[in-house]
Design a protein around this motif. Structure first.
Motif, PDB file in Angstrom:
ATOM      1  N   ALA A 176      -5.460 -30.245  -8.944  1.00  0.00           N
ATOM      2  CA  ALA A 176      -5.054 -30.087 -10.345  1.00  0.00           C
ATOM      3  C   ALA A 176      -3.710 -30.750 -10.647  1.00  0.00           C
ATOM      4  O   ALA A 176      -3.348 -30.874 -11.820  1.00  0.00           O
ATOM      5  CB  ALA A 176      -5.005 -28.607 -10.717  1.00  0.00           C
ATOM      6  N   THR A 177      -2.988 -31.187  -9.625  1.00  0.00           N
ATOM      7  CA  THR A 177      -1.728 -31.888  -9.866  1.00  0.00           C
ATOM      8  C   THR A 177      -1.961 -33.166 -10.672  1.00  0.00           C
ATOM      9  O   THR A 177      -1.132 -33.563 -11.479  1.00  0.00           O
ATOM     10  CB  THR A 177      -1.032 -32.210  -8.529  1.00  0.00           C
ATOM     11  N   GLY A 178      -3.114 -33.805 -10.480  1.00  0.00           N
ATOM     12  CA  GLY A 178      -3.404 -35.024 -11.240  1.00  0.00           C
ATOM     13  C   GLY A 178      -4.746 -35.003 -11.940  1.00  0.00           C
ATOM     14  O   GLY A 178      -5.331 -36.056 -12.202  1.00  0.00           O
ATOM     15  N   TRP A 179      -5.230 -33.801 -12.260  1.00  0.00           N
ATOM     16  CA  TRP A 179      -6.581 -33.678 -12.837  1.00  0.00           C
ATOM     17  C   TRP A 179      -6.672 -32.433 -13.699  1.00  0.00           C
ATOM     18  O   TRP A 179      -5.946 -31.456 -13.471  1.00  0.00           O
ATOM     19  CB  TRP A 179      -7.602 -33.595 -11.699  1.00  0.00           C
ATOM     20  N   ARG A 180      -7.535 -32.473 -14.686  1.00  0.00           N
ATOM     21  CA  ARG A 180      -7.901 -31.272 -15.423  1.00  0.00           C
ATOM     22  C   ARG A 180      -9.359 -31.415 -15.839  1.00  0.00           C
ATOM     23  O   ARG A 180      -9.914 -32.537 -15.864  1.00  0.00           O
ATOM     24  CB  ARG A 180      -7.004 -31.057 -16.633  1.00  0.00           C
ATOM     25  N   PRO A 181     -10.037 -30.322 -16.151  1.00  0.00           N
ATOM     26  CA  PRO A 181     -11.469 -30.388 -16.464  1.00  0.00           C
ATOM     27  C   PRO A 181     -11.787 -31.387 -17.571  1.00  0.00           C
ATOM     28  O   PRO A 181     -11.065 -31.504 -18.556  1.00  0.00           O
ATOM     29  CB  PRO A 181     -11.796 -28.951 -16.892  1.00  0.00           C
ATOM     30  N   ARG A 182     -12.877 -32.073 -17.374  1.00  0.00           N
ATOM     31  CA  ARG A 182     -13.285 -33.151 -18.279  1.00  0.00           C
ATOM     32  C   ARG A 182     -13.450 -32.687 -19.706  1.00  0.00           C
ATOM     33  O   ARG A 182     -13.132 -33.406 -20.653  1.00  0.00           O
ATOM     34  CB  ARG A 182     -14.604 -33.731 -17.745  1.00  0.00           C
ATOM     35  N   LEU A 191     -22.516 -27.732 -20.029  1.00  0.00           N
ATOM     36  CA  LEU A 191     -22.059 -26.738 -19.063  1.00  0.00           C
ATOM     37  C   LEU A 191     -22.366 -27.163 -17.635  1.00  0.00           C
ATOM     38  O   LEU A 191     -21.506 -27.070 -16.755  1.00  0.00           O
ATOM     39  CB  LEU A 191     -22.712 -25.382 -19.362  1.00  0.00           C
ATOM     40  N   ALA A 192     -23.586 -27.637 -17.377  1.00  0.00           N
ATOM     41  CA  ALA A 192     -23.974 -27.997 -16.010  1.00  0.00           C
ATOM     42  C   ALA A 192     -23.067 -29.093 -15.452  1.00  0.00           C
ATOM     43  O   ALA A 192     -22.691 -29.064 -14.272  1.00  0.00           O
ATOM     44  CB  ALA A 192     -25.427 -28.435 -15.975  1.00  0.00           C
ATOM     45  N   GLU A 193     -22.689 -30.047 -16.290  1.00  0.00           N
ATOM     46  CA  GLU A 193     -21.823 -31.132 -15.832  1.00  0.00           C
ATOM     47  C   GLU A 193     -20.415 -30.637 -15.561  1.00  0.00           C
ATOM     48  O   GLU A 193     -19.775 -31.045 -14.585  1.00  0.00           O
ATOM     49  CB  GLU A 193     -21.811 -32.260 -16.862  1.00  0.00           C
ATOM     50  N   GLN A 194     -19.917 -29.746 -16.416  1.00  0.00           N
ATOM     51  CA  GLN A 194     -18.573 -29.218 -16.189  1.00  0.00           C
ATOM     52  C   GLN A 194     -18.540 -28.340 -14.948  1.00  0.00           C
ATOM     53  O   GLN A 194     -17.580 -28.371 -14.179  1.00  0.00           O
ATOM     54  CB  GLN A 194     -18.081 -28.443 -17.412  1.00  0.00           C
ATOM     55  N   MET A 195     -19.593 -27.558 -14.740  1.00  0.00           N
ATOM     56  CA  MET A 195     -19.685 -26.746 -13.531  1.00  0.00           C
ATOM     57  C   MET A 195     -19.653 -27.642 -12.295  1.00  0.00           C
ATOM     58  O   MET A 195     -18.924 -27.373 -11.332  1.00  0.00           O
ATOM     59  CB  MET A 195     -20.982 -25.932 -13.553  1.00  0.00           C
ATOM     60  N   ALA A 196     -20.438 -28.711 -12.313  1.00  0.00           N
ATOM     61  CA  ALA A 196     -20.513 -29.609 -11.158  1.00  0.00           C
ATOM     62  C   ALA A 196     -19.151 -30.226 -10.861  1.00  0.00           C
ATOM     63  O   ALA A 196     -18.764 -30.359  -9.686  1.00  0.00           O
ATOM     64  CB  ALA A 196     -21.556 -30.690 -11.402  1.00  0.00           C
ATOM     65  N   GLU A 197     -18.410 -30.605 -11.896  1.00  0.00           N
ATOM     66  CA  GLU A 197     -17.086 -31.185 -11.683  1.00  0.00           C
ATOM     67  C   GLU A 197     -16.148 -30.164 -11.045  1.00  0.00           C
ATOM     68  O   GLU A 197     -15.401 -30.487 -10.107  1.00  0.00           O
ATOM     69  CB  GLU A 197     -16.505 -31.683 -12.997  1.00  0.00           C
TER      70      GLU A 197
END
Length: 264
Positions: A176-182, A191-197
């Protein structure tokens, strides 16, 4: 004083619902429920007596209009929960099991940290770890970079008593230092894509990912499924509402915890 008058809302039921770990109760045993609430970089004091909900700054002052708008949305006071609950396939017993629960709109990072910590644990242990982090973070969950630094201190890390969850929390902070949920930068991410990420992070499985989606990212259709919920599905043939299944799950979970269900 910022006061809301609402029905279908209980601070105590929400605090006890298992969805939030960044609240500290102030003066247990008072006639009114009262909590110091943290969400991201923000804090406030929320109290309730009957249908009246009061929001103040931690020092007891009046929140700014922007802060008040934030807390109104955070507490889901902008939602007609009576109408929402009427639309769900809940029995009277399930709905009454913990009347007043609302799904909070929490900060996604707070939820991610708390539910990574919560795996196969109990409330006192989870609360110990979360409050230890908040005390170090000035009353809030430390941001990813700060958390990574804290967890490199072996003495501090050991004091959290996380066991096998410690590497998972380190991995979460590092990612999470260089990322956050899409979904925070793109519209209409399924939802399925966000869960997978989310599940690309070590230690984040379907249960934790669904909690992050439901409580922190606004996917009210997300249904966290632990052992008790899976047993309830089998025993009672429960089907989840495609739009508000996560809200439905909160009431079913409260019903199970209150011994309203007999599970095999």
């Amino acid at each position: 004083m910022a006061t809301f008058e609402t029905g279908d809302f209980s601070l105590r039921a929400i605090a006890d619902s298992g969805q939030v770990f960044t609240w500290r109760e102030l003066g247990r045993g008072r006639a009114d429920a009262r909590y110091l609430v943290a969400s991201g970089t923000r804090r406030c004091v929320v109290s309730q007596r009957g249908p009246k909900v009061v929001v103040l700054t931690p020092s007891g002052g009046q929140p700014s209009p922007s802060s008040l708008s934030y807390w109104r949305r955070y507490l889901a006071l902008d939602v007609d929960y009576g109408r929402l609950l009427d639309s769900l396939p809940l029995t009277d017993e399930q709905r009454a099991a913990s009347a007043g629960i609302r799904v909070l709109r929490q900060d996604w990072w707070d939820v991610s940290v708390a539910f990574t910590i919560s795996q196969n644990s109990n409330i006192p242990r989870i609360q110990h770890a979360v409050f230890s982090l908040m005390d170090t973070g000035g009353g809030r969950i430390p941001a990813p970079r700060q958390l990574s630094r804290l967890l490199r201190d072996e003495g501090f890390a050991a004091g959290l008593r996380l066991g096998y969850r410690l590497p998972y929390l380190r991995a979460l902070a590092g990612r999470a230092t260089g990322w956050r949920p899409r979904c925070l930068s793109e519209k209409d991410v399924p939802l399925a894509e966000q869960m997978a990420e989310l599940e690309e992070t070590p230690g984040v499985g379907p249960k934790v990912a669904s909690c992050i989606c439901l409580y922190g990212l606004g996917y009210l259709e997300a249904v966290p499924r632990d052992t008790w919920i899976k047993k309830a599905e089998r025993a009672y043939g429960i089907e989840w509402d495609p739009t508000f299944g996560g809200v439905q799950q909160q009431y079913v979970f409260a019903w199970i915890r209150g011994a309203g269900a007999t599970l095999g």
